[in-house]
Design a protein around this motif. Structure first.
Motif, PDB file in Angstrom:
ATOM      1  N   GLY A  70       0.793  -1.229   0.000  1.00 33.49           N
ATOM      2  CA  GLY A  70       0.000   0.000   0.000  1.00 33.49           C
ATOM      3  C   GLY A  70       0.826   1.280   0.000  1.00 33.49           C
ATOM      4  O   GLY A  70       0.388   2.289   0.554  1.00 33.49           O
ATOM      5  N   ILE A  71       1.985   1.254  -0.604  1.00 30.07           N
ATOM      6  CA  ILE A  71       2.810   2.464  -0.681  1.00 30.07           C
ATOM      7  C   ILE A  71       2.131   3.420  -1.659  1.00 30.07           C
ATOM      8  O   ILE A  71       1.896   3.082  -2.811  1.00 30.07           O
ATOM      9  CB  ILE A  71       4.243   2.123  -1.112  1.00 30.07           C
ATOM     10  N   LYS A  72       1.830   4.608  -1.169  1.00 31.87           N
ATOM     11  CA  LYS A  72       0.958   5.560  -1.855  1.00 31.87           C
ATOM     12  C   LYS A  72       1.267   5.786  -3.334  1.00 31.87           C
ATOM     13  O   LYS A  72       0.406   5.629  -4.170  1.00 31.87           O
ATOM     14  CB  LYS A  72       0.960   6.889  -1.101  1.00 31.87           C
ATOM     15  N   PRO A  75       3.608   2.637  -8.297  1.00 30.58           N
ATOM     16  CA  PRO A  75       2.726   2.052  -9.312  1.00 30.58           C
ATOM     17  C   PRO A  75       2.585   0.547  -9.095  1.00 30.58           C
ATOM     18  O   PRO A  75       3.419  -0.075  -8.429  1.00 30.58           O
ATOM     19  CB  PRO A  75       3.453   2.333 -10.629  1.00 30.58           C
ATOM     20  N   LYS A  76       1.567  -0.027  -9.687  1.00 29.55           N
ATOM     21  CA  LYS A  76       1.351  -1.468  -9.554  1.00 29.55           C
ATOM     22  C   LYS A  76       2.578  -2.210 -10.079  1.00 29.55           C
ATOM     23  O   LYS A  76       3.060  -1.953 -11.175  1.00 29.55           O
ATOM     24  CB  LYS A  76       0.111  -1.902 -10.325  1.00 29.55           C
ATOM     25  N   VAL A  77       3.072  -3.136  -9.266  1.00 25.48           N
ATOM     26  CA  VAL A  77       4.213  -3.956  -9.642  1.00 25.48           C
ATOM     27  C   VAL A  77       3.687  -5.087 -10.515  1.00 25.48           C
ATOM     28  O   VAL A  77       2.849  -5.872 -10.075  1.00 25.48           O
ATOM     29  CB  VAL A  77       4.943  -4.506  -8.403  1.00 25.48           C
ATOM     30  N   GLU A  78       4.167  -5.130 -11.740  1.00 24.01           N
ATOM     31  CA  GLU A  78       3.683  -6.126 -12.703  1.00 24.01           C
ATOM     32  C   GLU A  78       4.593  -7.342 -12.800  1.00 24.01           C
ATOM     33  O   GLU A  78       4.133  -8.433 -13.086  1.00 24.01           O
ATOM     34  CB  GLU A  78       3.557  -5.490 -14.096  1.00 24.01           C
ATOM     35  N   THR A  79       5.885  -7.130 -12.602  1.00 25.22           N
ATOM     36  CA  THR A  79       6.820  -8.226 -12.806  1.00 25.22           C
ATOM     37  C   THR A  79       8.012  -8.096 -11.866  1.00 25.22           C
ATOM     38  O   THR A  79       8.290  -7.031 -11.341  1.00 25.22           O
ATOM     39  CB  THR A  79       7.313  -8.264 -14.271  1.00 25.22           C
ATOM     40  N   MET A  80       8.682  -9.190 -11.681  1.00 28.39           N
ATOM     41  CA  MET A  80       9.917  -9.226 -10.907  1.00 28.39           C
ATOM     42  C   MET A  80      10.982  -9.853 -11.799  1.00 28.39           C
ATOM     43  O   MET A  80      10.679 -10.643 -12.689  1.00 28.39           O
ATOM     44  CB  MET A  80       9.739 -10.048  -9.629  1.00 28.39           C
ATOM     45  N   GLU A 115      10.556   3.813 -11.816  1.00 27.50           N
ATOM     46  CA  GLU A 115      10.805   5.247 -11.749  1.00 27.50           C
ATOM     47  C   GLU A 115       9.623   5.984 -11.144  1.00 27.50           C
ATOM     48  O   GLU A 115       8.468   5.649 -11.398  1.00 27.50           O
ATOM     49  CB  GLU A 115      11.083   5.807 -13.143  1.00 27.50           C
ATOM     50  N   LYS A 116       9.955   6.987 -10.353  1.00 29.89           N
ATOM     51  CA  LYS A 116       8.942   7.855  -9.769  1.00 29.89           C
ATOM     52  C   LYS A 116       8.814   9.108 -10.631  1.00 29.89           C
ATOM     53  O   LYS A 116       9.695   9.413 -11.430  1.00 29.89           O
ATOM     54  CB  LYS A 116       9.349   8.259  -8.348  1.00 29.89           C
ATOM     55  N   LYS A 117       7.753   9.848 -10.445  1.00 30.02           N
ATOM     56  CA  LYS A 117       7.529  11.079 -11.214  1.00 30.02           C
ATOM     57  C   LYS A 117       8.578  12.146 -10.916  1.00 30.02           C
ATOM     58  O   LYS A 117       8.870  12.983 -11.749  1.00 30.02           O
ATOM     59  CB  LYS A 117       6.127  11.621 -10.940  1.00 30.02           C
ATOM     60  N   ASP A 118       9.162  12.122  -9.715  1.00 30.70           N
ATOM     61  CA  ASP A 118      10.122  13.153  -9.329  1.00 30.70           C
ATOM     62  C   ASP A 118      11.557  12.833  -9.754  1.00 30.70           C
ATOM     63  O   ASP A 118      12.486  13.527  -9.378  1.00 30.70           O
ATOM     64  CB  ASP A 118      10.060  13.395  -7.821  1.00 30.70           C
ATOM     65  N   GLY A 119      11.746  11.775 -10.537  1.00 30.11           N
ATOM     66  CA  GLY A 119      13.071  11.417 -11.016  1.00 30.11           C
ATOM     67  C   GLY A 119      13.783  10.392 -10.159  1.00 30.11           C
ATOM     68  O   GLY A 119      14.772   9.815 -10.600  1.00 30.11           O
ATOM     69  N   ARG A 120      13.326  10.194  -8.937  1.00 33.30           N
ATOM     70  CA  ARG A 120      13.908   9.149  -8.104  1.00 33.30           C
ATOM     71  C   ARG A 120      13.318   7.812  -8.536  1.00 33.30           C
ATOM     72  O   ARG A 120      12.408   7.756  -9.347  1.00 33.30           O
ATOM     73  CB  ARG A 120      13.650   9.426  -6.617  1.00 33.30           C
ATOM     74  N   CYS A 121      13.845   6.751  -7.994  1.00 30.08           N
ATOM     75  CA  CYS A 121      13.366   5.408  -8.328  1.00 30.08           C
ATOM     76  C   CYS A 121      13.046   4.642  -7.062  1.00 30.08           C
ATOM     77  O   CYS A 121      13.646   4.864  -6.012  1.00 30.08           O
ATOM     78  CB  CYS A 121      14.438   4.630  -9.077  1.00 30.08           C
TER      79      CYS A 121
END
Length: 151
Positions: A70-72, A75-80, A115-121
């Motif tokens: 539930g990390i805000k 994004p949905k994790v689709e694969t590992m 990737e996050k929207k703010d450039g971090r991952c």
């Protein structure tokens, strides 16, 4: 084409000469255990369909566990993916100033980078016992632990 127990094409891997391959090493590429091979039908299995099914099911289960955190803004994790510990074993500064690493450089874990929207991952890593979600800048700089949780 040389395949691993989980179905990865070893011939396409730039580390194939250092790894040794999970079939040839009995599930211990780079000398460390592989979280996928540990769950396979056994070291005697040679590229079997059953191992690939077990691998796919394990990856789906781990992805679902990350989604359930539930990390805000994750994004949905689709694969590992199978990842060598040396690539994901970032050093974290914890309260008190100590620096720690959580993984073994020579083991193979399940992980993903998102990737996050703010450039971090987000960096996601799992073994048979723990889930780790971290956040970092390009190249793994300035890593921060978001969640480290027993599975």
């Amino acid at each position: 084409m040389t395949k691993s127990l989980c179905g990865i094409d070893c011939d396409a891997c730039p580390m194939k000469n250092d790894c040794g391959g999970c079939v040839a090493t009995g599930g211990k590429p780079f000398g460390g255990e592989c979280v996928v091979a540990k769950n396979c039908a056994g070291a005697g299995c040679k590229n079997c369909d059953e191992c690939q099914k077990i691998s796919a099911a394990l990856k789906a289960k781990v992805a679902a566990e990350f989604n359930a955190l539930g990390i805000k803004d994750l994004p949905k994790v689709e694969t590992m993916n199978e990842l060598r510990g040396a690539f994901i074993n970032l050093e974290y500064k914890i309260p008190g100033g100590q620096r720690v690493r959580f993984w073994d450089d020579n083991r193979i874990y399940l992980g993903n980078q998102i990737e996050k929207k703010d450039g971090r991952c987000y960096g996601l890593t799992a073994d048979e016992n723990y889930l780790l979600v971290c956040e970092y800048d390009a190249g793994g700089a300035n890593p921060e632990v978001i969640v480290y949780k027993k599975r």
